[in-house]
Structure formats: C-alpha cells, structure tokens
Design an enzyme around this catalytic site. Structure first.
Site, PDB file in Angstrom:
ATOM      1  N   GLU A  43      13.670  16.317 -34.149  1.00 30.78           N
ATOM      2  CA  GLU A  43      13.060  15.032 -33.803  1.00 30.78           C
ATOM      3  C   GLU A  43      13.841  13.898 -34.469  1.00 30.78           C
ATOM      4  O   GLU A  43      14.246  13.994 -35.623  1.00 30.78           O
ATOM      5  CB  GLU A  43      11.605  15.013 -34.282  1.00 30.78           C
ATOM      6  N   LYS A 113       6.493  11.926 -26.398  1.00 34.16           N
ATOM      7  CA  LYS A 113       5.510  12.465 -27.342  1.00 34.16           C
ATOM      8  C   LYS A 113       4.107  11.960 -27.020  1.00 34.16           C
ATOM      9  O   LYS A 113       3.862  10.759 -26.950  1.00 34.16           O
ATOM     10  CB  LYS A 113       5.911  12.074 -28.763  1.00 34.16           C
ATOM     11  N   CYS A 154       6.709  17.502 -32.711  1.00 30.56           N
ATOM     12  CA  CYS A 154       6.083  17.417 -34.024  1.00 30.56           C
ATOM     13  C   CYS A 154       4.558  17.471 -33.988  1.00 30.56           C
ATOM     14  O   CYS A 154       3.987  18.540 -33.840  1.00 30.56           O
ATOM     15  CB  CYS A 154       6.575  16.172 -34.756  1.00 30.56           C
TER      16      CYS A 154
END
Length: 278
Positions: A43, A113, A154
């Site tokens: 990331e 995301k 994440c």
C-alpha cells in the site's frame, strides 16, 4: 495449476522517483530470478505514509507516472503486477487505489479502498484517511488463468463480510496491500490473515512495506501468505525482501470438500447481500 506469487516488501523513502526505480527493479527480480507470475507491491509504496507526502504524489489513473511505470514493467517482464496502492486524483477527490496490470501492460483491474482507517492501536493516528480520501464503492477482481483474485487494501482486511463476498463471487485468492504499524501488526496482522483465509477457504496474501524506524508510521513488515487451511506458508522478516509462495490450487477443492462450511450455511437464518460491481 499453481500460482507463484511474489510479495515485494520494499523500503519506502522520501522520493517518488527512487521508490519507483526500486519497485521496478524488484519486480524484475521477482519475475526473472524467482519466476513469479503475480507480483504484489505494498500500500502507498511510492511515498511515505503521511498526509503531506501522499497528497504530493497524487496522480491520475491510468495516465500518471506510477501507472505508466507499472504498465511498462508488467509488459517488459511478462507478469501480472498488483500495484500495491497509490493516491489517485480524480474529479477533485483523492482515492487510495490499487491498479493491476496484465502481462501485456494492460490495466486489468482498478480498486479504490472501501474501508478507510482513522484508528491506530498505538494511540497515534498518522493519517486520518476519512479526511484525506474518498471511499471506494465497488469490489474488484481479475483472473490469472482460471483463478479469480479479489482485491482489498489494508483496513479492508478487518471486515469479514467483505472477504466472504469475494468468495461468493468465486475468488480463490485475496490480496491485501497494506501499511500496518508495529503495535497493531504484533497483535493482529497474522491473526487477520489466518481468519480471512480460514473463514473463506481461500489463499490470502498481505503485502507490507519494509520497516523503517525513522518513518512517522513505522511499518510492521512481515508480509505473508496463508493457505486455505489457515497455515502461514511464507513470511517475510521486517527488512526489504521478496517473499515467494507457490499456491497449489488443488488444495482449495480438498479443504472445501473436507470442511464444507459454505454448503452448511443457514441462509434461512442469515444471508450476505452485496452489490457486485466488478
């Protein structure tokens, strides 16, 4: 079929140009020396994980310099490149975005995301993501051979329903580029990877930057791959390195036959509903 996946745990420095050069060099090594057919970056791999640094490196997808470099690397080395994530600038907004490039250099998936993180187990929030980013609203998958692969970034790893939705779409591998701080990583990193793999009987890969003790957010490192039995089959140290794992896909049918939990779910009592935009 076997997928050979390489997790590139690179050290992020305060230079977009140097980070890109390092990433391309490591992608080349992962393919040419380690024979990977899927290479994964962390990331926000092209800048330190601070609000100012991330805003400074924002670019458009797919025309930005990072995207062009990843496209060229995928084409030049003939490999699928999961480009960790970068800060995407689009219509005046910023997104934390993962791009995936096929062996011909074509953009085969884009994932923004969905779950943004403002939390830190250490008690210190380095980046308030909800203030910096706009959340995505779609799933994203791509295929390697006949294997369908789902993407998260994440904080997405904490949401069990999100991963299960990917399994219900037919995904056999879930990939999460991530930046996790050390206190959180020590308690939850491996546990979350095992949980997502075991719950969904899939392979799971978490890819972190290498640890930098001088960074504002010190990455945990320890990129890892977990098999559908919930076993860690490869794990990095905290340093810059490439972790390679052979994913033996026939294991999927074995575990699903011997532990048929998806056939035993009580849809009369509970049901997962999801919008599928892939």
């Amino acid at each position: 079929m076997t997928i050979k996946i390489a997790l590139v745990q690179l050290r992020v420095v305060d230079s977009k140009e140097k980070n890109l050069k390092n990433a391309i060099d490591l992608i080349r090594i992962a393919k040419k020396e380690k024979d990977a057919n899927v290479v994964v970056l962390p990331e926000c791999f092209n800048a330190p994980y601070t609000a100012d640094s991330l805003q400074d490196v924002a670019e458009e997808v797919p025309s930005g310099i990072t995207c062009r470099a990843l496209s060229n690397a995928a084409r030049d080395f003939g490999v699928h490149v999961v480009g960790g994530s970068i800060v995407e600038s689009y219509s005046g907004r910023l997104y934390n975005t993962c791009t995936v490039w096929g062996p011909e250099g074509d953009l085969v998936a884009t994932y923004r995301k969905v779950h943004l993180c403002d939390s830190s187990l250490s008690g210190k929030t380095t980046v308030a993501e909800t203030k910096l980013f706009t959340p995505g609203s779609s799933y994203a998958t791509f295929t390697v051979g006949e294997t369908r692969i789902g993407l998260g970034i994440c904080w997405d790893m904490r949401f069990a329903e999100f991963a299960t939705a990917y399994r219900m779409m037919g995904c056999d591998l879930l990939i999460y580029p991530a930046v996790c701080d050390v206190p959180t990583g020590e308690q939850h990193w491996e546990l979350l990877a095992k949980a997502r793999a075991l719950d969904n009987q899939t392979f799971v890969a978490f890819c972190s930057p290498a640890r930098d003790t001088h960074a504002k957010l010190i990455p945990y490192g320890h990129s890892l791959v977990v098999d559908p039995w919930g076993r860690v089959i490869q794990r990095a140290t905290e340093f810059q390195e490439i972790v390679v794992a052979d994913l033996v896909l026939k294991e999927l049918s074995d575990v699903r036959k011997r532990i048929p939990v998806f056939e035993q779910k009580r849809s009369d009592l509970y049901e997962l509903k999801f919008g599928c935009s892939i």
